[in-house]
Design a protein around this motif. Sequence first.
Motif, PDB file in Angstrom:
ATOM      1  N   MET A 179       1.015  -0.664   0.172  1.00 57.32           N
ATOM      2  CA  MET A 179      -0.298  -0.379   0.132  1.00 57.32           C
ATOM      3  C   MET A 179       1.150   0.890   0.548  1.00 57.32           C
ATOM      4  O   MET A 179       1.391   1.469   0.932  1.00 57.32           O
ATOM      5  CB  MET A 179      -1.022  -0.269   1.096  1.00 57.32           C
ATOM      6  CG  MET A 179      -1.643   1.257   0.748  1.00 57.32           C
ATOM      7  SD  MET A 179      -3.434   0.914   2.192  1.00 57.32           S
ATOM      8  CE  MET A 179      -2.283   1.015   4.226  1.00 57.32           C
ATOM      9  N   ASN A 180       0.647   1.718  -0.840  1.00 56.11           N
ATOM     10  CA  ASN A 180       1.473   3.399  -1.122  1.00 56.11           C
ATOM     11  C   ASN A 180       1.356   3.945   0.145  1.00 56.11           C
ATOM     12  O   ASN A 180       0.246   4.880  -0.034  1.00 56.11           O
ATOM     13  CB  ASN A 180       1.356   3.749  -2.626  1.00 56.11           C
ATOM     14  CG  ASN A 180       2.334   2.669  -3.928  1.00 56.11           C
ATOM     15  OD1 ASN A 180       3.291   2.830  -3.413  1.00 56.11           O
ATOM     16  ND2 ASN A 180       1.550   2.748  -4.651  1.00 56.11           N
ATOM     17  N   THR A 181       2.034   4.758   0.599  1.00 59.53           N
ATOM     18  CA  THR A 181       1.656   5.778   1.748  1.00 59.53           C
ATOM     19  C   THR A 181       2.589   7.116   1.496  1.00 59.53           C
ATOM     20  O   THR A 181       3.897   6.810   0.630  1.00 59.53           O
ATOM     21  CB  THR A 181       1.074   5.199   3.094  1.00 59.53           C
ATOM     22  OG1 THR A 181       3.220   5.073   3.496  1.00 59.53           O
ATOM     23  CG2 THR A 181       1.154   4.214   3.249  1.00 59.53           C
ATOM     24  N   PRO A 182       2.004   8.276   2.201  1.00 61.15           N
ATOM     25  CA  PRO A 182       3.376   9.118   1.968  1.00 61.15           C
ATOM     26  C   PRO A 182       4.240   9.027   3.040  1.00 61.15           C
ATOM     27  O   PRO A 182       5.363  10.071   2.556  1.00 61.15           O
ATOM     28  CB  PRO A 182       2.442  10.286   2.923  1.00 61.15           C
ATOM     29  CG  PRO A 182       1.039   9.982   2.556  1.00 61.15           C
ATOM     30  CD  PRO A 182       1.065   8.464   3.113  1.00 61.15           C
ATOM     31  N   HIS A 183       4.512   7.743   3.537  1.00 63.14           N
ATOM     32  CA  HIS A 183       5.678   7.744   4.068  1.00 63.14           C
ATOM     33  C   HIS A 183       6.790   6.316   3.845  1.00 63.14           C
ATOM     34  O   HIS A 183       7.671   5.908   4.212  1.00 63.14           O
ATOM     35  CB  HIS A 183       5.199   6.977   5.571  1.00 63.14           C
ATOM     36  CG  HIS A 183       3.909   8.300   6.312  1.00 63.14           C
ATOM     37  ND1 HIS A 183       4.730   8.961   6.721  1.00 63.14           N
ATOM     38  CD2 HIS A 183       3.011   8.874   6.754  1.00 63.14           C
ATOM     39  CE1 HIS A 183       3.602   9.630   7.433  1.00 63.14           C
ATOM     40  NE2 HIS A 183       2.716   9.321   7.431  1.00 63.14           N
ATOM     41  N   GLY A 184       5.973   5.720   2.914  1.00 64.61           N
ATOM     42  CA  GLY A 184       6.536   4.763   2.173  1.00 64.61           C
ATOM     43  C   GLY A 184       5.863   3.738   1.521  1.00 64.61           C
ATOM     44  O   GLY A 184       4.509   4.043   1.993  1.00 64.61           O
ATOM     45  N   CYS A 208       7.161  -0.475   7.065  1.00 65.83           N
ATOM     46  CA  CYS A 208       7.070   0.760   7.656  1.00 65.83           C
ATOM     47  C   CYS A 208       6.299   1.525   8.586  1.00 65.83           C
ATOM     48  O   CYS A 208       5.412   1.886   9.008  1.00 65.83           O
ATOM     49  CB  CYS A 208       6.317   1.471   5.821  1.00 65.83           C
ATOM     50  SG  CYS A 208       6.427   3.184   5.880  1.00 65.83           S
ATOM     51  N   PRO A 209       7.009   1.198   9.437  1.00 66.88           N
ATOM     52  CA  PRO A 209       6.856   1.786  11.056  1.00 66.88           C
ATOM     53  C   PRO A 209       6.356   3.480  11.054  1.00 66.88           C
ATOM     54  O   PRO A 209       4.964   3.612  11.449  1.00 66.88           O
ATOM     55  CB  PRO A 209       7.461   1.868  12.045  1.00 66.88           C
ATOM     56  CG  PRO A 209       8.413   0.982  10.761  1.00 66.88           C
ATOM     57  CD  PRO A 209       8.513   1.327   9.646  1.00 66.88           C
ATOM     58  N   ALA A 210       5.978   4.483  10.143  1.00 69.55           N
ATOM     59  CA  ALA A 210       5.898   5.077   9.954  1.00 69.55           C
ATOM     60  C   ALA A 210       4.398   5.213   9.600  1.00 69.55           C
ATOM     61  O   ALA A 210       3.349   6.435   9.310  1.00 69.55           O
ATOM     62  CB  ALA A 210       6.584   6.280   9.017  1.00 69.55           C
ATOM     63  N   ALA A 211       3.825   4.527   8.575  1.00 68.44           N
ATOM     64  CA  ALA A 211       3.043   4.522   7.725  1.00 68.44           C
ATOM     65  C   ALA A 211       1.683   3.954   9.248  1.00 68.44           C
ATOM     66  O   ALA A 211       0.941   4.467   8.887  1.00 68.44           O
ATOM     67  CB  ALA A 211       2.602   4.477   6.538  1.00 68.44           C
ATOM     68  N   VAL A 212       2.552   3.236   9.902  1.00 67.38           N
ATOM     69  CA  VAL A 212       1.196   2.313  11.159  1.00 67.38           C
ATOM     70  C   VAL A 212       0.997   3.601  11.514  1.00 67.38           C
ATOM     71  O   VAL A 212       0.436   3.564  12.418  1.00 67.38           O
ATOM     72  CB  VAL A 212       2.423   1.367  11.099  1.00 67.38           C
ATOM     73  CG1 VAL A 212       1.338   0.903  12.331  1.00 67.38           C
ATOM     74  CG2 VAL A 212       2.219  -0.132  10.724  1.00 67.38           C
TER      75      VAL A 212
END
Length: 436
Positions: A366-371, A423-427
Amino acid sequence: MVTAAHADVRVLLVSAVASGQGKTTVTAALARSLARRGLRVRVFKCGPDFIDPMLLERASGAAVGSLDLWMVGIDQCRSQLAQAATEADVILIEGVMGLYDGTPSSADLARAFGVPVMAVIDASAMAQTAGALVHGLRDYGPVEMAGVIANRVASTGHAAMVAASMRGIPLFATLSRLPKALPERHLGLVLPSELEDIDALLDDAAAQLSIDQAAWDALRPTRIDLLALPEPVPPLLAGVTIAIARDAAFAFLYPANLHTLRELGATLTYFSPLADEPVPAEADAVYLPGGYPELHAQALSEATGWKASMLAVHAQGVPVVAECGGMMALAETLVDQAGSTWPMAGLLPGRAAMQARLAGLGSQGMNTPHGVLRGHAFHYSQLDTALAPRTHTVKHPSGAAGEAVYRVGSLTASYFHAYFPSCPAAVAAMFSRSPA
């Protein structure tokens, strides 16, 4: 042998020509057998899976992590192996599907870390042809073939024919057909917690596994780099309490996801929707992982306290993350395998209905602003909703559109099972309140 920089440990990747050969049963039997010898055993599962690791944890007595060059990533695979090498005498890695299936495959993982392969073959309908099969598995890649475990062997004579066909590849062990197989259902093995005799089954499998001592003694150790340390995770969820649904209906949860949430600084608390426990009052966010809500639809439909608490926290803007079975339980209704319709929590408009055929399978991101947040999908149900998806995941490696991701207020819901360490930042963003 362990030094400051590396450890030399026996490591085996247990694989086969295809699914259905008995990899999980054999790996569990081997883990239990070695543990009964007094050895410290750590087990990993290659590829995305929830149920097999539960069985392997029961067999080995230690938590089972995931190794996958794409979903987990080579650096995190390396750091997990490094940690295991400091704690274990033997590391077993159960492969996924057939040895060369998938992109990346189990063979790719074995080659990336210099791990020899132990091939499991279902010998029930063959004898000398087993040798051709195993040589093909070895040479196609190629991979280093440590030996063969012949499953469902009928007799000592049958085992001797299989051994004679190997032409230099050791017949490491044989396993006769077990009197009672591990039961299965539509998503895989029955959960170990549902089987009262699970330890007896594992003990019996371990007792039936006949290991050739000379072949065991000949196994070479694998050198594991102990300097492979994971990147530190910033405490983006410090002070946040996350309530996690955890019972027989919501059991599909990567242990690494819980570890990542703790690394992010979150405090974790648990509750059981099946027991009609409401969302804990201290919760700043709610996590509903996947599982088997279709098997417990009546109990969930009657859990009025839990359903009311979910509606209340959602109305208050508390972040709710629901994956697969968790999403099904938040739909308006759920149609089980018998065709019965049950009212669910109703945070998500629409109907979740079980299908006879597999509706989704495979690695996705899943593409997110955080990666890219990586993970997978595996489900037999479909969601019929008029709600437009906020986005879709992307299938790996094809790049095609994957699972729909829905947003309803503070709710994020999808059939996508995310692997949080990717991707911990997205989480952290998913479990944080959006700015007012």
